[in-house]
Design a protein around this motif. Structure first.
Motif, PDB file in Angstrom:
ATOM      1  N   ARG A 125      41.631  42.714  48.473  1.00 41.03           N
ATOM      2  CA  ARG A 125      41.033  43.386  49.626  1.00 41.03           C
ATOM      3  C   ARG A 125      39.687  42.836  50.063  1.00 41.03           C
ATOM      4  NH1 ARG A 125      45.348  45.569  51.891  1.00 41.03           N
ATOM      5  NH2 ARG A 125      46.587  46.718  50.371  1.00 41.03           N
ATOM      6  N   SER A 126      38.804  42.457  49.122  1.00 48.24           N
ATOM      7  CA  SER A 126      37.461  42.016  49.509  1.00 48.24           C
ATOM      8  C   SER A 126      36.899  41.042  48.479  1.00 48.24           C
ATOM      9  CB  SER A 126      36.518  43.217  49.641  1.00 48.24           C
ATOM     10  OG  SER A 126      36.306  43.807  48.368  1.00 48.24           O
ATOM     11  N   VAL A 127      35.824  40.359  48.883  1.00 52.42           N
ATOM     12  CA  VAL A 127      35.140  39.423  47.984  1.00 52.42           C
ATOM     13  C   VAL A 127      34.554  40.175  46.792  1.00 52.42           C
ATOM     14  CG1 VAL A 127      33.167  37.855  47.786  1.00 52.42           C
ATOM     15  CG2 VAL A 127      34.642  37.742  49.796  1.00 52.42           C
ATOM     16  N   GLU A 128      34.026  41.352  47.039  1.00 52.05           N
ATOM     17  CA  GLU A 128      33.435  42.137  45.941  1.00 52.05           C
ATOM     18  C   GLU A 128      34.475  42.480  44.884  1.00 52.05           C
ATOM     19  OE1 GLU A 128      33.070  42.742  49.151  1.00 52.05           O
ATOM     20  OE2 GLU A 128      30.949  42.193  49.400  1.00 52.05           O
ATOM     21  N   ASN A 129      35.664  42.889  45.341  1.00 48.77           N
ATOM     22  CA  ASN A 129      36.742  43.199  44.379  1.00 48.77           C
ATOM     23  C   ASN A 129      37.194  41.947  43.628  1.00 48.77           C
ATOM     24  OD1 ASN A 129      36.700  45.859  45.171  1.00 48.77           O
ATOM     25  ND2 ASN A 129      38.411  45.654  46.612  1.00 48.77           N
ATOM     26  N   ALA A 130      37.209  40.807  44.342  1.00 50.04           N
ATOM     27  CA  ALA A 130      37.602  39.556  43.698  1.00 50.04           C
ATOM     28  C   ALA A 130      36.618  39.191  42.590  1.00 50.04           C
ATOM     29  CB  ALA A 130      37.666  38.436  44.733  1.00 50.04           C
ATOM     30  N   GLU A 131      35.317  39.336  42.847  1.00 52.25           N
ATOM     31  CA  GLU A 131      34.318  39.012  41.825  1.00 52.25           C
ATOM     32  C   GLU A 131      34.378  40.006  40.668  1.00 52.25           C
ATOM     33  OE1 GLU A 131      30.901  36.589  44.295  1.00 52.25           O
ATOM     34  OE2 GLU A 131      30.628  38.754  43.993  1.00 52.25           O
ATOM     35  N   ALA A 132      34.643  41.256  40.965  1.00 54.48           N
ATOM     36  CA  ALA A 132      34.765  42.247  39.892  1.00 54.48           C
ATOM     37  C   ALA A 132      35.939  41.909  38.971  1.00 54.48           C
ATOM     38  CB  ALA A 132      34.931  43.641  40.482  1.00 54.48           C
ATOM     39  N   LYS A 133      37.075  41.557  39.554  1.00 48.49           N
ATOM     40  CA  LYS A 133      38.246  41.195  38.744  1.00 48.49           C
ATOM     41  C   LYS A 133      37.984  39.909  37.958  1.00 48.49           C
ATOM     42  CE  LYS A 133      41.497  43.055  38.555  1.00 48.49           C
ATOM     43  NZ  LYS A 133      41.974  44.054  37.556  1.00 48.49           N
ATOM     44  N   MET A 134      37.349  38.937  38.611  1.00 43.02           N
ATOM     45  CA  MET A 134      37.029  37.681  37.933  1.00 43.02           C
ATOM     46  C   MET A 134      36.067  37.930  36.773  1.00 43.02           C
ATOM     47  SD  MET A 134      35.759  34.157  39.727  1.00 43.02           S
ATOM     48  CE  MET A 134      34.612  35.087  40.728  1.00 43.02           C
ATOM     49  N   GLY A 135      35.097  38.847  36.969  1.00 40.44           N
ATOM     50  CA  GLY A 135      34.163  39.180  35.896  1.00 40.44           C
ATOM     51  C   GLY A 135      34.869  39.772  34.694  1.00 40.44           C
ATOM     52  N   GLU A 136      35.877  40.618  34.949  1.00 36.26           N
ATOM     53  CA  GLU A 136      36.657  41.199  33.835  1.00 36.26           C
ATOM     54  C   GLU A 136      37.374  40.107  33.048  1.00 36.26           C
ATOM     55  OE1 GLU A 136      39.356  44.043  35.362  1.00 36.26           O
ATOM     56  OE2 GLU A 136      37.802  45.294  36.311  1.00 36.26           O
ATOM     57  N   PHE A 137      38.004  39.183  33.746  1.00 35.65           N
ATOM     58  CA  PHE A 137      38.730  38.109  33.067  1.00 35.65           C
ATOM     59  C   PHE A 137      37.787  37.200  32.286  1.00 35.65           C
ATOM     60  CE2 PHE A 137      42.416  38.266  36.334  1.00 35.65           C
ATOM     61  CZ  PHE A 137      42.991  39.293  35.623  1.00 35.65           C
ATOM     62  N   ILE A 138      36.639  36.889  32.881  1.00 34.01           N
ATOM     63  CA  ILE A 138      35.669  36.011  32.206  1.00 34.01           C
ATOM     64  C   ILE A 138      35.157  36.675  30.933  1.00 34.01           C
ATOM     65  CG2 ILE A 138      33.366  34.991  32.386  1.00 34.01           C
ATOM     66  CD1 ILE A 138      33.975  34.449  35.342  1.00 34.01           C
ATOM     67  N   PHE A 139      34.793  37.948  31.027  1.00 29.76           N
ATOM     68  CA  PHE A 139      34.286  38.647  29.839  1.00 29.76           C
ATOM     69  C   PHE A 139      35.339  38.674  28.735  1.00 29.76           C
ATOM     70  CE2 PHE A 139      34.164  42.706  27.494  1.00 29.76           C
ATOM     71  CZ  PHE A 139      33.027  42.457  26.739  1.00 29.76           C
ATOM     72  N   SER A 140      36.585  38.996  29.097  1.00 29.47           N
ATOM     73  CA  SER A 140      37.660  39.065  28.108  1.00 29.47           C
ATOM     74  C   SER A 140      37.871  37.712  27.433  1.00 29.47           C
ATOM     75  CB  SER A 140      38.953  39.526  28.779  1.00 29.47           C
ATOM     76  OG  SER A 140      40.033  39.492  27.876  1.00 29.47           O
ATOM     77  N   THR A 141      37.866  36.643  28.239  1.00 33.68           N
ATOM     78  CA  THR A 141      38.099  35.303  27.682  1.00 33.68           C
ATOM     79  C   THR A 141      36.933  34.846  26.824  1.00 33.68           C
ATOM     80  OG1 THR A 141      39.390  34.772  29.669  1.00 33.68           O
ATOM     81  CG2 THR A 141      38.704  32.939  28.277  1.00 33.68           C
ATOM     82  N   VAL A 142      35.705  35.073  27.303  1.00 37.16           N
ATOM     83  CA  VAL A 142      34.517  34.672  26.535  1.00 37.16           C
ATOM     84  C   VAL A 142      34.461  35.422  25.212  1.00 37.16           C
ATOM     85  CG1 VAL A 142      31.994  34.791  26.499  1.00 37.16           C
ATOM     86  CG2 VAL A 142      33.159  33.943  28.525  1.00 37.16           C
ATOM     87  N   ARG A 143      34.751  36.711  25.251  1.00 38.46           N
ATOM     88  CA  ARG A 143      34.731  37.502  24.012  1.00 38.46           C
ATOM     89  C   ARG A 143      35.750  36.972  23.014  1.00 38.46           C
ATOM     90  NH1 ARG A 143      36.266  43.652  24.721  1.00 38.46           N
ATOM     91  NH2 ARG A 143      38.220  42.598  25.270  1.00 38.46           N
ATOM     92  N   THR A 144      36.941  36.595  23.492  1.00 39.54           N
ATOM     93  CA  THR A 144      37.977  36.077  22.591  1.00 39.54           C
ATOM     94  C   THR A 144      37.570  34.724  22.007  1.00 39.54           C
ATOM     95  OG1 THR A 144      39.695  37.225  23.850  1.00 39.54           O
ATOM     96  CG2 THR A 144      40.392  35.404  22.428  1.00 39.54           C
ATOM     97  N   GLU A 145      37.076  33.822  22.868  1.00 37.27           N
ATOM     98  CA  GLU A 145      36.754  32.468  22.408  1.00 37.27           C
ATOM     99  C   GLU A 145      35.536  32.450  21.491  1.00 37.27           C
ATOM    100  OE1 GLU A 145      38.496  29.695  22.843  1.00 37.27           O
ATOM    101  OE2 GLU A 145      40.023  30.904  23.844  1.00 37.27           O
TER     102      GLU A 145
END
Length: 311
Positions: A125-145
């Motif tokens: 829907r929006s750039v803000e939602n895209a960054e929020a979703k991307m932030g979730e994925f980045i945090f999850s991946t960084v925490r795992t690695e």
């Protein structure tokens, strides 16, 4: 009636006709202005470096990505602007646990862009939602690695694995974005900074200082050992050079004395009497001074020379 007023019905009729003409003209102008307003309000310009997403009843019907003037259907269609260029998303700081059970605060940023505006608008829907979703994925991946690495492996500048880690995180986040059809591409994810929680900083700093001091002492010991080795080698070389120089000097001196004796022999063999006299006089220099008392037989060479008897 004497005070009555005569009304001309033809004149009144003409006035009514003119009034109706002005009224119709005014209404026509107003309608024209409204139409022009609607037309101009639905014209839009697509600029370089942006997408225009045309939506109709909530559904995406057109993506315009070429610069220029365009028109949308009034009251039915809406236009939404999306950036076409690369964007930088500063990911919110997050606390994670390393493999050796240390807590660290990770500060990341990501460079990304919209690859498919239709998918992005349909699902996010929006750039803000895209960054929020991307932030979730980045945090999850960084925490795992980072959870698979010890703290020293993360912060050690000399043996850091951040280079490969950044690539791994970027690839995994892109896989998640592609899986969910979000229509965005993450170009790069970088760890900007790693911090310790305030309560852990002091102990880690002390341990780091101790390790650095130990390393410095090791380097000093290695330096002292190298210095002693160089000094020993130098002393040995000096002794060898001095011994060689002394041997060369003795050889040269012996050769010189041999040559001098040869010259003396050649010179004195030409006049033996002069040689005997010279040797006698040389012996006087060594045996006679102002206090010397000599008792000689009358027939000794010294006595005969002193008395003037020279054969």
């Amino acid at each position: 009636m004497s005070d009555g007023k005569i009304v001309d019905m033809n004149e009144l009729k003409n006035k009514n006709i003119e009034w109706k003409k002005f009224t119709r003209l005014g209404i026509s102008i107003i309608i024209l202005l409204i139409i022009l307003g609607i037309i101009f309000s639905n014209l839009f310009i697509v600029k370089e470096g942006e997408y225009k997403v045309i939506r109709q009843f909530g559904e995406v019907v057109k993506i315009i990505d070429k610069p220029g003037l365009n028109f949308k259907i009034p009251f039915i269609q809406t236009a939404q602007t999306l950036p076409k260029y690369q964007m930088v998303f500063d990911v919110e700081k997050a606390e994670i646990n390393t493999k050796d059970k240390k807590r660290v605060i990770i500060d990341n940023y990501a460079v990304w862009k919209i690859a498919d505006p239709k998918l992005m608008i349909s699902n996010l829907r929006s750039v803000e939602n895209a960054e929020a979703k991307m932030g979730e994925f980045i945090f999850s991946t960084v925490r795992t690695e980072l959870g698979q690495l010890n703290y020293d492996e993360i912060i050690d500048e000399e043996n850091s694995s951040r280079g490969n880690l950044n690539v791994t995180i970027t690839d995994q986040v892109n896989d998640l974005m592609k899986r969910d059809n979000y229509g965005i591409v993450v170009i790069d994810v970088r760890i900007k900074k790693t911090d310790l929680p305030p309560e852990n900083e002091e102990s880690v700093y002390k341990r780091m200082i101790s390790e650095r001091e130990s390393t410095a002492q090791e380097y000093l010991s290695m330096g002292d050992a190298e210095k002693n080795r160089i000094i020993a080698n130098t002393d040995r070389e000096v002794k060898e050079l001095l011994a060689k120089a002394q041997a060369d000097a003795e050889k040269i001196r012996a050769e010189g004395e041999q040559e001098a004796a040869k010259i003396y022999n050649e010179s004195f063999s030409q006049d033996p009497e002069f040689y005997n006299l010279f040797r006698t006089l040389e012996s006087y220099k060594k045996t006679i001074n102002g206090e010397t008392v000599i008792i000689l037989p009358a027939d000794s060479p010294y006595a005969r020379l002193l008395m003037g008897y020279v054969e």
